[in-house]
Design an enzyme around this catalytic site. Sequence first.
Site, PDB file in Angstrom:
ATOM      1  N   ILE A   1      56.863  62.543   0.452  1.00  0.00           N
ATOM      2  CA  ILE A   1      58.018  62.296   1.311  1.00  0.00           C
ATOM      3  C   ILE A   1      59.061  63.410   1.193  1.00  0.00           C
ATOM      4  CG2 ILE A   1      59.467  60.975  -0.306  1.00  0.00           C
ATOM      5  CD1 ILE A   1      59.828  58.895   1.961  1.00  0.00           C
TER       6      ILE A   1
ATOM      7  N   ASN B   1      52.743  65.198 -13.610  1.00  0.00           N
ATOM      8  CA  ASN B   1      53.826  65.073 -14.576  1.00  0.00           C
ATOM      9  C   ASN B   1      53.613  63.809 -15.405  1.00  0.00           C
ATOM     10  OD1 ASN B   1      55.183  67.375 -13.523  1.00  0.00           O
ATOM     11  ND2 ASN B   1      55.959  66.129 -11.841  1.00  0.00           N
TER      12      ASN B   1
ATOM     13  N   GLY C   1      59.317  65.099 -15.832  1.00  0.00           N
ATOM     14  CA  GLY C   1      59.703  64.895 -14.439  1.00  0.00           C
ATOM     15  C   GLY C   1      58.931  63.822 -13.711  1.00  0.00           C
TER      16      GLY C   1
ATOM     17  N   SER D   1      58.584  60.597 -12.006  1.00  0.00           N
ATOM     18  CA  SER D   1      59.537  59.620 -11.471  1.00  0.00           C
ATOM     19  C   SER D   1      58.849  58.348 -10.988  1.00  0.00           C
ATOM     20  CB  SER D   1      60.352  60.237 -10.328  1.00  0.00           C
ATOM     21  OG  SER D   1      59.508  60.657  -9.282  1.00  0.00           O
TER      22      SER D   1
ATOM     23  N   HIS E   1      49.398  60.216 -10.534  1.00  0.00           N
ATOM     24  CA  HIS E   1      49.270  60.942  -9.262  1.00  0.00           C
ATOM     25  C   HIS E   1      49.121  62.425  -9.533  1.00  0.00           C
ATOM     26  CE1 HIS E   1      53.563  60.400 -10.198  1.00  0.00           C
ATOM     27  NE2 HIS E   1      53.783  61.576  -9.637  1.00  0.00           N
TER      28      HIS E   1
ATOM     29  N   HIS F   1      49.812  65.974  -7.706  1.00  0.00           N
ATOM     30  CA  HIS F   1      50.416  66.711  -6.609  1.00  0.00           C
ATOM     31  C   HIS F   1      49.474  67.847  -6.226  1.00  0.00           C
ATOM     32  CE1 HIS F   1      54.697  65.282  -7.308  1.00  0.00           C
ATOM     33  NE2 HIS F   1      54.205  65.049  -8.508  1.00  0.00           N
TER      34      HIS F   1
HETATM   35  P1  5GP Z   1      56.718  62.669  -9.792  1.00  0.00           P
HETATM   36  O1  5GP Z   1      58.166  63.025  -9.705  1.00  0.00           O
HETATM   37  O2  5GP Z   1      56.533  61.291 -10.425  1.00  0.00           O
HETATM   38  O3  5GP Z   1      55.836  63.703 -10.409  1.00  0.00           O
HETATM   39  O4  5GP Z   1      56.206  62.562  -8.303  1.00  0.00           O
HETATM   40  C1  5GP Z   1      56.525  61.486  -7.471  1.00  0.00           C
HETATM   41  C2  5GP Z   1      56.496  61.993  -6.061  1.00  0.00           C
HETATM   42  O5  5GP Z   1      56.506  60.890  -5.186  1.00  0.00           O
HETATM   43  C3  5GP Z   1      57.721  62.851  -5.692  1.00  0.00           C
HETATM   44  O6  5GP Z   1      57.281  64.151  -5.314  1.00  0.00           O
HETATM   45  C4  5GP Z   1      58.366  62.083  -4.544  1.00  0.00           C
HETATM   46  O7  5GP Z   1      58.874  62.929  -3.527  1.00  0.00           O
HETATM   47  C5  5GP Z   1      57.225  61.224  -4.044  1.00  0.00           C
HETATM   48  N1  5GP Z   1      57.667  59.981  -3.446  1.00  0.00           N
HETATM   49  C6  5GP Z   1      58.600  59.114  -3.946  1.00  0.00           C
HETATM   50  N2  5GP Z   1      58.726  58.042  -3.136  1.00  0.00           N
HETATM   51  C7  5GP Z   1      57.876  58.251  -2.101  1.00  0.00           C
HETATM   52  C8  5GP Z   1      57.564  57.483  -0.922  1.00  0.00           C
HETATM   53  O8  5GP Z   1      58.095  56.402  -0.672  1.00  0.00           O
HETATM   54  N3  5GP Z   1      56.629  58.013  -0.080  1.00  0.00           N
HETATM   55  C9  5GP Z   1      56.014  59.212  -0.326  1.00  0.00           C
HETATM   56  N4  5GP Z   1      55.119  59.631   0.569  1.00  0.00           N
HETATM   57  N5  5GP Z   1      56.268  59.941  -1.430  1.00  0.00           N
HETATM   58  C10 5GP Z   1      57.188  59.467  -2.304  1.00  0.00           C
END
Ligand code: 5GP
Length: 112
Positions: A31, A85, A91, A93, A98, A100
């Site tokens: 997103i 992550n 990082g 969140s 997942h 990337h």
């Molecule tokens: P992290 O920060 O955990 O490595 O990656 C989580 C990712 O999920 C972030 O890049 C964030 O932009 C993405 N993300 C968070 N909420 C949503 C959502 O509701 N939809 C989509 N498509 N991505 C999301």
Amino acid sequence: MSDCLFCRIISGEIPSKKVYEDEVCYAFYDIDPQAPVHFLVIPKEHIQSVSQVSEANAAAVGHIFAVIARLAGELGLESYRVVSNIGDQAGQSVHHLHFHVLSGRDMTWPPG
Ligand code: 5GP
Ligand code: ZN
């Protein structure tokens, strides 16, 4: 897990832009893209992070990497980065495993 954002995306409760889906994994565009191409590949099984990968669920992770390789080929990605992550300081969140997949721009090393 009903309180997990990515489990709710898998179930369709929260809409997402799908890249690919099969019985084991789901791929969708991030997103908040950090590169011209930025999608996430997640197991349908709720796994918290790489820290919770074991012999019992590692087949899903192997499958995800095969899917990443195939999708990258289909999307014509010649160079890309796969990132996962683990934990708050790194990082993470969303606490559902997942990967990337980022592509389409120059990248620096080491990551920040
Ligand atoms: P992290 O920060 O955990 O490595 O990656 C989580 C990712 O999920 C972030 O890049 C964030 O932009 C993405 N993300 C968070 N909420 C949503 C959502 O509701 N939809 C989509 N498509 N991505 C999301
Ligand atoms: Zn989940």
